[in-house]
Design a protein around this motif. Structure first.
Motif, mmCIF file in Angstrom:
data_model
loop_
_atom_site.group_PDB
_atom_site.id
_atom_site.type_symbol
_atom_site.label_atom_id
_atom_site.label_comp_id
_atom_site.label_asym_id
_atom_site.label_seq_id
_atom_site.Cartn_x
_atom_site.Cartn_y
_atom_site.Cartn_z
ATOM 1 N N ASP A 30 0.839 -1.192 0.000
ATOM 2 C CA ASP A 30 0.000 0.000 0.000
ATOM 3 C C ASP A 30 0.880 1.250 0.000
ATOM 4 O O ASP A 30 0.780 2.097 0.874
ATOM 5 N N ASP A 31 1.749 1.353 -0.989
ATOM 6 C CA ASP A 31 2.737 2.433 -1.062
ATOM 7 C C ASP A 31 2.474 3.386 -2.222
ATOM 8 O O ASP A 31 3.359 4.150 -2.596
ATOM 9 N N TYR A 32 1.297 3.337 -2.814
ATOM 10 C CA TYR A 32 1.026 4.092 -4.033
ATOM 11 C C TYR A 32 -0.082 5.110 -3.793
ATOM 12 O O TYR A 32 -0.945 4.923 -2.951
ATOM 13 N N GLN A 33 -0.059 6.152 -4.587
ATOM 14 C CA GLN A 33 -1.129 7.132 -4.571
ATOM 15 C C GLN A 33 -2.285 6.618 -5.425
ATOM 16 O O GLN A 33 -2.104 5.769 -6.305
ATOM 17 N N ASP A 36 -2.216 5.754 -9.374
ATOM 18 C CA ASP A 36 -0.813 5.776 -9.805
ATOM 19 C C ASP A 36 -0.672 4.789 -10.967
ATOM 20 O O ASP A 36 -1.076 3.626 -10.851
ATOM 21 N N GLU A 38 1.778 3.108 -12.080
ATOM 22 C CA GLU A 38 2.521 1.907 -11.702
ATOM 23 C C GLU A 38 1.633 0.958 -10.902
ATOM 24 O O GLU A 38 1.679 -0.260 -11.085
ATOM 25 N N LEU A 39 0.805 1.504 -10.026
ATOM 26 C CA LEU A 39 -0.119 0.683 -9.243
ATOM 27 C C LEU A 39 -1.129 0.006 -10.160
ATOM 28 O O LEU A 39 -1.410 -1.187 -10.012
ATOM 29 N N LEU A 42 0.515 -2.838 -11.835
ATOM 30 C CA LEU A 42 0.740 -3.928 -10.877
ATOM 31 C C LEU A 42 -0.548 -4.713 -10.631
ATOM 32 O O LEU A 42 -0.530 -5.954 -10.591
#
Length: 58
Positions: A30-33, A36, A38-39, A42
């Motif tokens: 849970d490191d994304y805005q 995002d 990239e999220l 993923l």
């Protein structure tokens, strides 16, 4: 993101609804805005095998 504890809670709170429903945890940190790129990639790459498998069974 959903974690194992969330999966267990869904199974406990809705046993009838989840009895035959596979619930997968994708283990994405849970490191994304929100939204995002990239999220999004993923999530897509992690979920695609489950979607493909479900489509094959249908």
């Amino acid at each position: 993101m959903m974690e194992d504890k969330h999966r267990h809670r869904l199974l406990a709170d809705f046993p009838g609804e989840t009895k035959f429903l596979p619930i997968e945890v994708l283990h994405i940190p849970d490191d994304y805005q929100f939204m995002d790129p990239e999220l999004i990639e993923l999530i897509r790459s992690s979920a695609d095998p489950f979607i493909d498998a479900a489509a094959t069974k249908a």
